[in-house]
Scaffold this motif. Structure first.
Motif, mmCIF file in Angstrom:
data_model
loop_
_atom_site.group_PDB
_atom_site.id
_atom_site.type_symbol
_atom_site.label_atom_id
_atom_site.label_comp_id
_atom_site.label_asym_id
_atom_site.label_seq_id
_atom_site.Cartn_x
_atom_site.Cartn_y
_atom_site.Cartn_z
ATOM 1 N N TYR A 275 0.789 -1.227 0.048
ATOM 2 C CA TYR A 275 -0.273 0.001 0.002
ATOM 3 C C TYR A 275 0.800 1.250 0.105
ATOM 4 O O TYR A 275 1.395 1.801 1.097
ATOM 5 C CB TYR A 275 -0.928 -0.034 1.065
ATOM 6 N N ALA B 36 -1.698 6.479 5.129
ATOM 7 C CA ALA B 36 -2.670 5.721 5.958
ATOM 8 C C ALA B 36 -3.486 6.977 6.303
ATOM 9 O O ALA B 36 -3.255 8.192 6.517
ATOM 10 C CB ALA B 36 -1.785 5.574 7.305
ATOM 11 N N ARG C 216 -5.709 1.901 4.726
ATOM 12 C CA ARG C 216 -4.954 2.022 3.359
ATOM 13 C C ARG C 216 -5.657 1.540 2.283
ATOM 14 O O ARG C 216 -6.553 0.622 2.379
ATOM 15 C CB ARG C 216 -3.728 1.436 3.553
#
Length: 497
Positions: free
Chosen positions: A321, A325, A346
């Motif tokens: 990812y 975040a 994410r």
């Protein structure tokens, strides 16, 4: 059917709500009116609440509706109410949309409500708040129908087959959001609602009942705890002051509308423009004053394209990812320390799939549910996607509830409160428990969305429960304004990476 009764019951006050339990926050008032003034109250409940959750057992659907009816009859008896009338309209998934609810309930609901008013001949009708922001669509529509039925019941040309016309004198709408003074003086404060400008009727909950030897606030709490399926039995058994008032907006008095200045709003979104048009059509345009809130600028993020598909193991491993975040903030319920409830999410896209990983800090585990539905009752994650970015309600969105664990052990995912609610067979989900919390990871085929993701908006939510009684304590959301799970206007923007 009401028209089959040989002797229809007369009541002095008729409350109109959408579900069993909608009346409970006014039971202090109804009990006082009966004890002090000799006024009887009846309750009209449009549905039986069969579409809601059950914190007391496994029943759902019609079986749950029968339990909720019994709970309602037990609860209202605390205020001396015996007559409860059900219109048996369908109770379906949670929505903020009155127009969507109207399509489910059908046009005959208004006729049934007019029939009920004519059969019971009340002087006062009390109903819910019809305004659209941050409120159940069923509550809104029940109130709208009560307003319309109040007038039509007096019109000989309206539904003549439902009985003789009846002109009630006063219509009140609950005003749960009003923050007025506490103490006995609240009942004589002479307040007006800051939005609509309508005068407010206050009834102090701290009045003591000679018969029950306690306050009516306590009597109302006793009634509230009868709603075991709704988790209300977990509320503290005793209440303590200082007590405030039950507040009601006075909409009609003497059979005539109570007028207030009209405050026009520009730039209304469709849901609020529709409400404004309804308010004008029923001759109460001030009801729409300031109905649309000042929505904050929604959060935004980019959706990175992953070079390889993330491994579904519940964990955001390095390289899976690439985007930032997304930190979730407090939305509803009890506030708690970050060590007990915090979360980040994410997002990534690989091929034709959307991947979502949510990391949750949670010190106490909630109940393990036996079925993958009504996830808000325990620890859960919710993913809400509006592929076109212009939805007015969740019927044109994709919403997914994810349980990190179940009574069978593993995680599960199911669609909730969208047009395809139920099993999500092509969705894949994994969960990983760890000391101090858990992680969930979900793969959603983009083909499941109701439209191609041209202007994607999204929200990610976490429900936190620290008990085994199937009730939640805290809710978090990436975009936490208003009804974060059901109002697409709130959801954040997801730009292509």
């Amino acid at each position: 059917m009401l028209d089959a009764w040989a002797v229809p019951p007369h009541v002095d006050v008729l409350f109109v709500g959408a579900h069993p339990d909608d009346e409970y926050q006014s039971l202090s008032t109804f009990g006082q009116w009966r004890e002090r003034l000799g006024l009887t109250t009846g309750v009209v409940t449009v549905t039986r609440g069969e579409g809601g959750g059950n914190a007391a057992g496994p029943e759902k659907g019609a079986a749950l509706g029968r339990i909720r009816e019994a709970e309602e009859r037990e609860a209202v008896a605390h205020a001396g109410i015996r007559d409860v009338f059900y219109l048996d309209r369908p109770d379906f998934w949670y929505t903020l949309s009155a127009p969507l609810t109207a399509r489910a309930w059908g046009p005959d609901t208004l006729r049934r409500m007019v029939e009920t008013i004519r059969a019971t001949t009340p002087t006062t009708v009390v109903t819910m708040d019809p305004r659209p922001f941050n409120q159940h669509g069923g509550h809104q529509l029940a109130a709208r129908l009560a307003v319309e039925a109040f007038r039509l019941a007096a019109d000989p040309a309206a539904f003549p087959e439902t009985g003789a016309p009846w002109r009630a004198s006063r219509l009140l709408t609950q005003n749960w959001g009003l923050r007025g003074p506490v103490g006995p003086g609240c009942a004589t404060a002479g307040l007006r609602d800051p939005a609509t400008g309508l005068p407010q009727l206050g009834v102090w909950e701290g009045v003591r009942s000679p018969r029950h030897r306690g306050t009516w606030a306590q009597r109302e709490r006793d009634a509230e705890r009868a709603y075991r399926t709704q988790g209300f039995a977990s509320r503290p058994a005793k209440v303590a002051g200082p007590f405030g008032c039950d507040w009601f907006s006075v909409v009609f008095d003497g059979g005539r509308p109570v007028a207030a200045p009209v405050v026009e709003q520009a730039g209304l979104r469709p849901l609020y423009a529709e409400f404004r048009d309804w308010a004008r059509a029923v001759g109460l345009p001030w009801l729409a004053n300031r109905a649309q809130p000042d929505y904050p600028e929604p959060p935004a993020t980019t959706l990175p394209v992953a070079g390889r598909a993330p491994v579904l193991d519940g964990v955001a491993s390095p390289g899976e990812y690439a985007g930032p975040a997304l930190r979730l903030a407090h939305w509803e319920g009890e506030r708690c320390a970050a060590a007990d409830c915090a979360a980040t999410a994410r997002l990534a896209r690989h091929g034709d799939d959307l991947y979502v990983q949510v990391e949750v800090t949670d010190e106490a585990r909630g109940a393990a549910l036996g079925e993958c539905e009504r996830h808000w009752r325990t620890d859960a994650v919710e993913i809400a996607l509006d592929p076109r970015g212009d939805s007015d309600d969740t019927s044109t969105t994709f919403k997914l509830g994810v349980l990190p664990y179940t009574a069978r052990g593993g995680p599960c995912a199911a669609r909730d409160a969208d047009a395809r609610q139920g099993p999500a067979p092509r969705v894949r989900v994994a969960a990983a428990a760890h000391h101090g919390g858990y992680g969930v990871e979900v793969r959603i085929p983009l083909a499941l969305l109701p439209a191609p993701p041209a202007a994607l908006r999204a929200n990610v939510l976490v429900y936190d429960s620290d008990t085994e009684d199937r009730t939640g304590q805290t809710r978090l959301a990436w975009s936490p304004f208003g009804s974060a799970q059901a109002d697409p206007y709130v959801w954040g923007q997801v730009r292509r990476g």
